[in-house]
Design a protein around this motif. Sequence first.
Motif: not given
Length: 204
Positions: A31-58
């Motif tokens: 990996f390069s030294a370019e940091p990964v910000g909290d905003e990027q990580l939160k954006a990833v989570y806020d996208l993938v949280k909508w994907a399905p799980t059994s009985m919405n168990t998450q």
Amino acid sequence: MTSTDTRTGALALDGDGQDLLFREARTANTFSAEPVGDEQLKAVYDLVKWAPTSMNTQPLRAMVLRSDEARERLVPLLAEGNRAKTAGAPLTVILAADTEFHENLPRLFPHHPTAKDYFADEDVRVETAKANALLQVGYFIIGVRAAGLAAGPLTGFDAHGVDKEFFHDRPWRSLVVVNIGKPGDNAWYDRLPRLDYDQAVDTL
């Protein structure tokens, strides 16, 4: 790079999107030294949280390691071949299954008021947590790619040791360690082959 795959028209996602998420995406080993910000990580989570799980168990939970001290606690618990790439990544996340996920079900699955009781049996609960959290691990990796970042998922580590070191006071069980960032020099191994449709799919 725009995909030239002749089947592109069968998918709603355009060729560039397909390439970003699948065809051109690779597992990064440096990996390069370019940091990964909290905003990027939160954006990833806020996208993938909508994907399905059994009985919405998450049941997926994430422990984000940013500090050098946290990384130093993890690295000795990794397989030797995974240590340098993890030490050099700008961000590392331990993805885990919450075996007490059912405590959230009254809020997450409100139209089934007895859902929490269904998971009173610990064996059923743990198996459900692991199966659905692993689904979410896959979503998470695709989400990292959607953010224009590379993911380096690892399963070569001492899971019991990681749980003891990081989750001793939580009902979480580690599943996958993911390094995240912009790819560095010589980040990719040669692309390995994939099974064709007829080799992997059968129809009854």
